[in-house]
Enzyme design. Structure first.
Site, mmCIF file in Angstrom:
data_model
loop_
_atom_site.group_PDB
_atom_site.id
_atom_site.type_symbol
_atom_site.label_atom_id
_atom_site.label_comp_id
_atom_site.label_asym_id
_atom_site.label_seq_id
_atom_site.Cartn_x
_atom_site.Cartn_y
_atom_site.Cartn_z
ATOM 1 N N CYS B 30 42.699 -77.208 14.776
ATOM 2 C CA CYS B 30 42.769 -76.311 15.915
ATOM 3 C C CYS B 30 44.195 -76.220 16.438
ATOM 4 O O CYS B 30 44.595 -75.228 17.031
ATOM 5 C CB CYS B 30 41.798 -76.735 17.015
ATOM 6 N N ASP B 521 59.552 -123.710 54.078
ATOM 7 C CA ASP B 521 60.891 -123.705 54.619
ATOM 8 C C ASP B 521 60.736 -123.430 56.113
ATOM 9 O O ASP B 521 59.851 -122.692 56.509
ATOM 10 C CB ASP B 521 61.688 -122.589 53.934
ATOM 11 N N ASP B 724 66.323 -119.487 49.038
ATOM 12 C CA ASP B 724 65.425 -120.515 48.524
ATOM 13 C C ASP B 724 65.046 -120.291 47.072
ATOM 14 O O ASP B 724 64.185 -120.990 46.543
ATOM 15 C CB ASP B 724 64.146 -120.561 49.380
#
Lengths: 125, 844
Positions: B30, B521, B724
Site C-alpha cells: 500500500c 544535614d 553535600d
C-alpha cells in the site's frame, strides 16, 4: 514394554533434549554492525523478540539502536538496558533510538520489562 | 495517532514540502500505491512513503497543487491522512450561515486538512499538519471572519497516545474474547452431552445416536479453528517470533496447549482406531474456553496496567496548553510549544504557568503542589523562579521564560519518572534469571508429565497423559512472575511523584526501603538555611520597635548575612529605617553607625568590651539565647546598652513532624553539621534528634557517612545537591533537596521537589510499601506456579483422585496475572503517614 510405548518414550526424551538444546544451549551468531558516519547504527525489529537480538559493536564508538515495534502486545512496550541505566517506551509503529557509547569490552543485555524478550549488545575491541 | 514534523521549507518560491501522516497502512504494497498516486498528481515533484514511520514526504509546487489536493489523492487510494486535531470554541456564533464562512476561512489556512464547525455546540474541529498550522494561525483565520476564539479546548493530546493505544488494545482483545466466548458455549455443551437435560430436556431425551455426537464434535472442531486463529492469533504469532529467537514465552505455552488439545481431538475424531479403547475422546472445548479466558485475562490486564501508570499521565496532563506572551508590545496567545527562551510571559490570576522562568514584574502566590507536593501556596516576586505547570492564585505577573520544551522542570520530572519506571529493582534481576529458564522448564515438565501418565497412569492412559500435559502448559504463568516487580515499581514511582518525590531508579527504591539510618544535614535541610530575626530583648528604657529600628538602620549598609536578617526582620514588621550618615564595619566585631544624630554600635561582646559598655543585666538572656542555638547581637546607643537582638537559622515548619514519622518507622535519625556543638545540640533537641555529629568540616561529611555505613546499616543522606554531593554519593541512598527548577541532580538517588523533610519520610514510606507490594506479588506468583504446576501434572491424583481440568487451569492462569497487576494498583491508595491530608486550618 510394547514397541509403541518404546517409541513414545524415546520421542518424549528426545523432545526434552531438544528443548534443552534449542532454548538453553544454542549460541546465536551476532550481527556485526556497520559504521556510518562514525555511528554504529542498527535497526531492530521488535515483534515477539528483537530482530536481530545479538549485536556486535566496537568499543569507544557511539552506538545507535533504532527500535521499531511492530506489534501491539504489551509485553514489548518497553525496552530496558539495565546495565547502562537506559530504557525507552516503544510506541507501536514508531522508531525509537537508544544511543550510548560502550567504553568497556563485554556484554550489554537488553530486554523487555518482564525479561521475556531478550537481546544483547556484544562489545568487542 | 501519528506524530509528524513538517518542514514547510522551500528552496525556491513555489516549492513546498510536507510530511503527511498516514493512517490505515498495514502492508508494504500500500506504500507503493500511495506513493504512485501522489507522484501522478500534477504539481507533485517528489513523493516518498515510509512504511515504518507511516509518513508520506511530498515535495510539490505550491502554485500547481496544495495540501487539500494531496490529501484528496491519498484518500482516493483508500487510505487516510492523520495529523493533529484541535477543537476550539467559537464565540458569538448566532446563525447557521456563519458556519460555512468560518469553515472556509479555516480550510484556507495552510496546513489545515479538515475543518468542521458545529453550530449547535459552537465548536470548530480542526485537523491540521502540526508545524504547518498552529493555533495562532487558526485563531487569526477565525478572527478574520469576525468571530472570536480563545483557547483550544482541552483534549487528548499526543501525551495520551499510550492511553489510546491501551484502549485500542483493550477493545481489540475484548472483541476477541467475545468471539471466543460465544463459540465456547456450544463446544462446552457438546463436550458434555450428559448434561444436555439441563438446557434441552426433550431434545436428547432419547438415546442419541453416536453418529450425531460425532457430527456435533466435528462441527465443534471446525468452529474452534477461527477461535484459535482470530481470538488466539497473538499467541501463535508471538510464539512463532519467540521461537525464531530461540526463546519461549507465555504465548508459546498457550499456543502449544491449545493447539495440542485441538490436534489430539481431531486425530481422535478422524482415526479413533489408532488410539486405545476409550481414549479417542475429543476435547475441543478446552481450546475454545482456554483461549477465551486467557484473552479475557489479557484484556483486564491491559486495563489495569493503564491505571498503574496513571501517575505519569497525570504529570503529563499538567502541561499548560497555551501561553500568553508579549511580542512587539502586544499580548498574543500561542501554543506552549512555541514559547521560546527569553519570551516575556504574562500570567493572570488563576492561570497556569506555561513554562519555567523568572518573574520580572508583579507578585503573586503560586500553588506548586502539583510539582513539589508542597500544599501551601508560595509567595513569589520579581527575581523568583516560577515552575511551569504550577498554578497562579490571585496576583498577576510577567516572567521571562528560562526553560522551555524538554528542559522544563515538568519535562524533566516526566522523563525521570519514566526512566525510573523502566529501570530494574535489584530484586527483579534475580527474577529475570528465573524467568529465562521458566518457560522451557515448563515445557519439559509437560513432556515428563505426559510420559509418566502414559507409562504408569490408569486407563485410558493416553487421554490422561494428553490432558495433564496440556493442563501443565496452560496453568504455568510466567507473566505473573515477570510482572510482579515491574508493576509495583511503576505504581510506586508514580506514587512518589505525586508528592514531588522523584526516585531515580528501582535500585534507589529498593535501597530506600532498607534504610536503617538517615543522616540529615542541618543547614538548609532541617533548618531554612537562612538566618531570621527571632528575639529582641530591650534594656535602658528602649521599646522593642525602637531597638529593632536602631539595630536595623545601623546594619542596613552591611552585607553580613546576620545583619541582613535583622534588616529583613525590621522591614517585615513595617519599620521605617533611618539613613546612616556614617557607617563603619569593624571586622570580627560588628558595626559602628551614625544616624539621626545618634551613634549606634551593634555587634558581639568583644565590641562592647572594647567600647566599655556594660551588658551585665542581660547576661542571663544571652546565655539562654545561645543555648537555644541563636546568635545574640548586642546593641548600644550613645554608649549605653539598648538591648539584644537575636537571629537564628530557624527550623522548617514541618521538620519536627517529618523526623517524628521517621523515628516511628524505626529509623535512626542523625544530624550532621559544621556548626558548633552547642548550636547543633540546641537544634537537635528541638526536632527530637539524639545523635548529633557536629563541627564536621564540609569535606569530611562523606567520611562521616562512610563511618556510619561501617556500622553495618544502610544509610541515607539528605542534603543539598551541590555542597553535600560527595556525602550523597557515598550514602546508600542520597536524597537531594531540590531547588526550584533543577530537577536532575546528578548526585541524588532521590530528589525532593519541595524543600520539606516530609519528602524524605514519604520516600522511605513509599519505597517500603512498594517493595512489600512487589514481594507479595512475587511470592504469590511463585507459590501459584509451584503449587499449580504439580497439581496440574496430577500429583494429587494418586492419593485424592483429583485432577485439574484444563479449563480451570486457564481460568487460574488468567486470574493470576490480573491479580499481580491489581495488587500493584492497590499502591495507588496507599496512605502515607508523612502526608496526611492537610487540615482545613493549615490549608489556605
Amino acid at each position: 514394554m510394547t514397541i509403541t510405548q518404546l517409541i513414545v518414550n524415546l520421542a518424549g526424551l528426545a523432545a526434552i533434549a531438544w528443548i534443552v538444546w534449542y532454548f538453553w544451549l544454542y549460541r546465536k551468531e551476532g550481527v556485526q554492525v556497520t559504521e556510518v558516519a562514525g555511528v554504529q547504527e542498527v535497526n531492530i525489529k521488535v515483534k515477539g523478540g528483537y530482530d536481530p537480538d545479538t549485536i556486535v559493536v566496537k568499543k569507544g564508538k557511539p552506538v545507535r539502536l533504532n527500535f521499531n515495534r511492530q506489534e501491539s502486545a504489551m509485553c514489548s512496550e518497553m525496552v530496558v538496558f539495565d546495565k547502562i541505566n537506559k530504557s525507552a517506551t516503544l510506541p507501536e509503529g514508531e522508531v525509537v533510538s537508544i544511543e550510548f557509547t560502550p567504553e568497556e569490552k563485554g556484554e550489554i543485555p537488553f530486554q523487555c520489562q518482564m525479561a521475556m524478550l531478550r537481546g544483547k549488545v556484544v562489545v568487542t575491541d | 495517532m501519528i506524530n509528524s514534523t513538517t518542514s514547510p521549507n522551500s528552496t525556491n518560491a513555489t516549492e513546498a514540502s510536507a510530511n503527511l501522516p498516514l493512517l490505515g497502512m498495514d502492508c508494504a504494497s500500500c506504500a507503493q500505491t500511495i506513493e504512485l498516486a501522489l507522484k501522478n498528481t500534477p504539481g507533485v515533484l517528489k513523493a516518498h512513503v515510509n512504511i515504518a514511520t507511516e509518513e508520506a514526504r511530498v515535495s510539490y509546487d505550491a502554485n500547481r497543487t496544495d495540501l487539500t489536493q494531496l490529501v484528496a489523492t491519498v484518500k482516493s487510494t483508500g487510505y487516510r491522512v492523520g495529523g493533529a486535531e484541535l477543537k476550539a470554541h467559537i464565540q458569538g456564533m448566532h446563525c447557521a450561515s456563519c458556519v460555512s464562512r468560518i469553515e472556509e476561512a479555516l480550510r484556507a489556512v495552510p496546513g489545515v486538512l479538515e475543518a468542521t464547525v458545529s453550530p449547535a455546540t459552537e465548536i470548530a474541529q480542526i485537523k491540521y499538519v502540526p508545524g504547518m498550522a498552529d493555533f495562532r494561525t487558526i485563531k487569526q483565520a477565525v478572527e478574520s471572519t469576525g468571530y472570536q476564539t480563545a483557547h483550544p479546548l482541552e483534549q487528548e493530546q499526543s501525551s495520551d497516545q499510550e492511553t489510546e493505544a491501551h484502549q485500542r488494545e483493550y477493545k481489540n482483545l475484548m472483541a476477541k474474547f467475545w468471539f471466543a466466548a460465544i463459540i465456547s458455549v456450544p463446544t462446552l455443551l457438546v463436550a458434555y452431552p450428559s448434561l444436555s437435560w439441563l438446557y434441552a430436556p426433550y431434545l436428547f431425551s432419547a438415546e442419541i445416536s453416536e453418529n450425531v455426537i460425532r457430527w456435533l464434535f466435528i462441527l465443534s472442531g471446525i468452529v474452534t479453528l477461527p477461535v484459535m486463529f482470530y481470538s488466539g492469533r497473538q499467541f501463535f504469532v508471538g510464539a512463532w517470533s519467540a521461537f525464531k529467537h530461540h526463546s519461549a514465552d507465555m504465548n508459546t505455552l498457550i499456543a502449544i496447549g491449545t493447539s495440542a488439545a485441538w490436534l489430539y481431538s481431531t486425530v481422535a475424531l478422524i482415526v479413533p482406531r489408532i488410539f486405545p479403547e476409550g481414549t479417542a475422546e475429543p476435547f475441543y472445548d478446552v481450546t475454545a474456553v482456554v483461549t477465551a479466558l486467557v484473552v479475557l485475562g489479557q484484556a483486564l490486564e491491559v486495563r489495569a496496567k493503564g491505571q498503574t501508570s496513571q501517575a505519569i499521565k497525570k504529570l503529563i496532563g499538567l502541561q499548560a496548553k497555551t501561553a500568553r506572551i508579549l511580542r512587539d508590545g502586544q499580548e498574543i496567545e500561542i501554543a506552549v510549544e512555541e514559547v521560546e527562551v527569553n519570551d516575556v510571559v504574562v500570567v493572570r490570576p488563576g492561570e497556569k504557568i506555561p513554562v519555567d522562568g523568572v518573574i520580572i514584574e508583579g507578585r503573586s502566590a503560586l500553588d506548586e503542589s502539583m510539582v513539589t507536593g508542597e500544599s501551601l501556596p508560595v509567595d513569589k516576586q520579581a527575581g523568583d523562579e516560577v515552575i511551569g505547570a504550577t498554578m497562579n492564585t490571585t496576583g498577576s505577573f510577567k516572567f521571562k521564560a528560562t526553560k522551555v520544551g524538554k528542559d522544563t522542570a515538568l519535562a524533566q520530572i516526566v522523563k525521570m519518572v519514566q526512566d525510573a519506571m523502566g529501570s530494574k529493582a535489584p530484586i527483579a534481576r534475580l527474577v529475570d534469571v528465573v524467568s529465562s529458564y521458566f518457560v522451557p522448564a515448563v515445557m519439559i515438565i509437560s513432556v515428563l508429565t505426559f510420559l509418566v501418565w502414559f507409562n504408569f497412569g490408569p486407563s485410558p492412559a493416553l487421554a490422561f497423559a494428553v490432558v495433564t500435559a496440556v493442563t501443565v502448559l496452560i496453568i504455568a504463568c510466567p507473566c505473573a512472575v515477570g510482572m510482579a516487580v515491574p508493576m509495583s515499581l511503576v505504581a510506586g514511582v508514580g506514587k512518589g511523584a505525586e508528592h514531588g518525590v522523584l526516585i531515580r531508579n528501582g535500585e534507589a527504591l529498593q535501597l530506600a526501603s532498607q534504610l536503617k539510618t538517615v543522616v540529615l544535614d542541618k543547614t538548609g535541610t532541617i533548618t531554612k538555611g537562612k538566618p531570621e530575626l527571632t528575639d529582641t530583648i530591650t534594656a535602658g528604657g528602649f521599646d522593642k520597635s525602637t531597638l529593632l529600628r536602631f539595630a536595623a538602620s545601623a546594619d542596613k549598609p552591611s552585607e553580613h548575612p546576620l545583619a541582613q536578617a535583622i534588616v529583613q526582620g525590621a522591614v517585615e514588621q513595617g519599620l521605617e529605617l533611618y539613613e546612616t550618615t556614617d557607617f563603619n564595619a569593624i571586622p570580627g566585631h560588628g558595626v559602628d553607625a551614625k544616624f539621626n544624630g545618634q551613634r549606634v554600635f551593634i555587634g558581639n561582646l568583644k565590641l562592647m568590651k572594647r567600647e566599655n559598655i556594660s551588658f551585665d543585666t542581660l547576661e542571663a538572656d544571652v546565655t539562654r539565647l545561645q543555648s537555644e542555638g541563636k546568635t545574640a547581637m548586642y546593641v548600644a546607643v550613645d554608649g549605653k546598652a539598648a538591648g539584644i537582638v537575636a537571629v537564628a537559622d530557624t527550623i522548617k515548619e514541618d521538620s519536627i513532624e517529618a523526623i517524628n514519622v521517621m523515628r516511628e518507622m524505626g529509623l535512626e535519625v542523625v544530624m550532621l553539621t559544621g556548626d558548633n556543638e552547642r548550636t547543633a545540640q540546641a537544634i537537635a533537641k528541638q526536632v527530637g534528634i539524639s545523635r548529633v555529629l557536629a563541627e564536621v568540616l564540609p569535606e569530611d561529611k562523606a567520611m562521616q557517612v562512610h563511618l556510619l555505613k561501617a556500622e553495618g546499616k544502610k544509610v541515607g543522606m539528605v542534603g543539598d545537591g551541590i555542597n553535600d554531593a560527595p556525602a550523597l554519593v557515598e550514602a546508600d541512598v542520597g536524597f537531594a533537596i531540590g531547588t526550584g527548577t533543577d530537577v536532575a541532580i546528578e548526585a541524588a538517588d532521590i530528589t525532593l521537589m519541595s524543600g520539606s523533610l516530609r519528602g524524605v519520610a514519604y520516600a522511605i514510606e513509599t519505597s517500603k510499601a512498594t517493595m512489600r507490594n512487589a514481594k507479595q506479588s512475587l511470592f504469590g506468583a511463585f507459590v501459584y506456579n509451584t503449587v499449580g504446576i504439580p497439581v496440574a501434572a496430577g500429583v494429587l491424583f494418586p492419593i485424592f483422585g483429583l485432577l485439574l481440568s484444563p479449563i480451570l487451569a486457564g481460568a487460574a492462569m488468567a486470574a493470576s496475572s490480573v491479580t499481580v497487576v491489581s495488587n500493584a494498583n492497590r499502591l495507588r491508595f496507599f496512605k502515607a503517614k508523612s502526608f496526611t491530608e492537610p487540615s482545613p486550618a493549615t490549608a489556605q
